[in-house]
Enzyme design. Sequence first.
Site, mmCIF file in Angstrom:
data_model
loop_
_atom_site.group_PDB
_atom_site.id
_atom_site.type_symbol
_atom_site.label_atom_id
_atom_site.label_comp_id
_atom_site.label_asym_id
_atom_site.label_seq_id
_atom_site.Cartn_x
_atom_site.Cartn_y
_atom_site.Cartn_z
ATOM 1 N N GLY A 46 32.540 41.812 44.001
ATOM 2 C CA GLY A 46 33.648 42.735 43.777
ATOM 3 C C GLY A 46 33.472 43.749 42.668
ATOM 4 C CG ASP A 102 36.700 41.796 41.324
ATOM 5 O OD1 ASP A 102 36.936 40.885 40.496
ATOM 6 O OD2 ASP A 102 36.519 41.565 42.529
ATOM 7 C CG ASP A 105 44.884 36.452 40.808
ATOM 8 O OD1 ASP A 105 46.000 36.849 40.476
ATOM 9 O OD2 ASP A 105 44.692 35.785 41.848
ATOM 10 C CE LYS A 133 46.384 40.295 41.726
ATOM 11 N NZ LYS A 133 46.387 39.389 42.921
ATOM 12 C CB VAL A 155 44.738 45.077 44.530
ATOM 13 C CG1 VAL A 155 46.081 45.531 43.992
ATOM 14 C CG2 VAL A 155 44.119 44.039 43.595
ATOM 15 C CG ASP A 161 36.890 40.236 49.356
ATOM 16 O OD1 ASP A 161 37.015 40.050 48.131
ATOM 17 O OD2 ASP A 161 36.834 39.320 50.191
ATOM 18 N NE ARG A 167 33.131 42.156 49.154
ATOM 19 C CZ ARG A 167 33.648 41.260 48.314
ATOM 20 N NH1 ARG A 167 34.213 41.652 47.188
ATOM 21 N NH2 ARG A 167 33.617 39.976 48.597
HETATM 22 P P1 IMP Z 1 40.845 34.345 39.386
HETATM 23 O O1 IMP Z 1 39.840 33.245 39.175
HETATM 24 O O2 IMP Z 1 42.111 33.821 40.002
HETATM 25 O O3 IMP Z 1 41.116 35.142 38.134
HETATM 26 O O4 IMP Z 1 40.299 35.321 40.486
HETATM 27 C C1 IMP Z 1 39.028 35.769 40.473
HETATM 28 C C2 IMP Z 1 38.601 36.473 41.730
HETATM 29 O O5 IMP Z 1 39.545 36.383 42.785
HETATM 30 C C3 IMP Z 1 38.460 37.936 41.467
HETATM 31 O O6 IMP Z 1 37.219 38.225 40.869
HETATM 32 C C4 IMP Z 1 38.580 38.498 42.859
HETATM 33 O O7 IMP Z 1 37.333 38.452 43.524
HETATM 34 C C5 IMP Z 1 39.554 37.565 43.546
HETATM 35 N N1 IMP Z 1 40.913 38.159 43.547
HETATM 36 C C6 IMP Z 1 41.944 37.845 42.756
HETATM 37 N N2 IMP Z 1 43.028 38.599 43.031
HETATM 38 C C7 IMP Z 1 42.643 39.434 44.025
HETATM 39 C C8 IMP Z 1 43.312 40.493 44.738
HETATM 40 O O8 IMP Z 1 44.487 40.845 44.525
HETATM 41 N N3 IMP Z 1 42.587 41.118 45.699
HETATM 42 C C9 IMP Z 1 41.284 40.792 45.976
HETATM 43 N N4 IMP Z 1 40.622 39.825 45.329
HETATM 44 C C10 IMP Z 1 41.296 39.155 44.355
HETATM 45 MG MG MG Z 2 36.765 38.231 45.917
#
Ligand code: IMP
Ligand code: MG
Length: 177
Positions: A46, A102, A105, A133, A155, A161, A167
Site C-alpha cells: 500500500g 499508507d 488504522d 484514522k 478508503v 486497496d 491501488r
Molecule cells: P492497522 O494494523 O489496523 O493499523 O492497519 C494496517 C493496514 O490495514 C494498513 O496498512 C492498510 O493496508 C490496511 N487498512 C486499514 N484501513 C484501511 C482502509 O480504510 N482502506 C484500505 N486499507 C486499510
Molecule cells: Mg492493505
Amino acid sequence: ETVAQEIKGKILITQEQILKRAEELGKQITEDYKGEELVLVGTLRGAVPWMADIMKQIDLDLEIDFVSASSYGSGTVSSGEVKIKKDIELEIKGKHVLIIEDIIDTGNTLRALKDYFFLKKPKSVKICTLLDKPSRRQAEVYGDYIGFSVEDLFVIGYGLDYDQKYRNLPYISYLEE
Ligand code: IMP
Ligand code: MG
C-alpha cells in the site's frame, strides 16, 4: 455508471494535495535528519505510491527498503494478528529508520513492526504515514509525520486497496458500507 466512474465522484484527497503534502513533509524530514544515516522502510504494497512521492522530497543520502507485514485478511476487518511476510534486507543497526506507511488504522501493524525493528538496534524508529484514522486506534502508536487525517471510512486508491483492487487510482476515495 461504471464502478470507476462512481468512485471518481467521491474524491476525498486529490493527487495534487498529496504531492503538496509530500513536499512539506519531505522538507521537514530533511531538516530533522540532517547529518544522520536514514533508512526509509516502505510497507508493501500500500505505501508504494506514497513512498515514491515522499522519498523524492527528502534531500539526504538515504537508503530505501521494504517490508511486508499483514494484519488483514481479504476483507475490511483487522484480525489484530501481525505477521512479517517479507523482512528488510538492509542493516539498520545504529541507523535511523523511518517507516513509510499508507494508513494507520487500529495501529496493530505498526506497533508490531516498530517492536520488531527495535530488536535490530536502530538509532530510532519513526513513522511517516499518508493517512491516519485516529478514531479506530487500538494499539499505542502514532504517526510522527502524517499526510492527512481521515474519518472512519474505508478508503481506497493511491496504494490503498479493497481486495487488492483500486491501488492504482491517482487519488483517495472511499467505499460505502
Ligand atoms: P492497522 O494494523 O489496523 O493499523 O492497519 C494496517 C493496514 O490495514 C494498513 O496498512 C492498510 O493496508 C490496511 N487498512 C486499514 N484501513 C484501511 C482502509 O480504510 N482502506 C484500505 N486499507 C486499510
Ligand atoms: Mg492493505
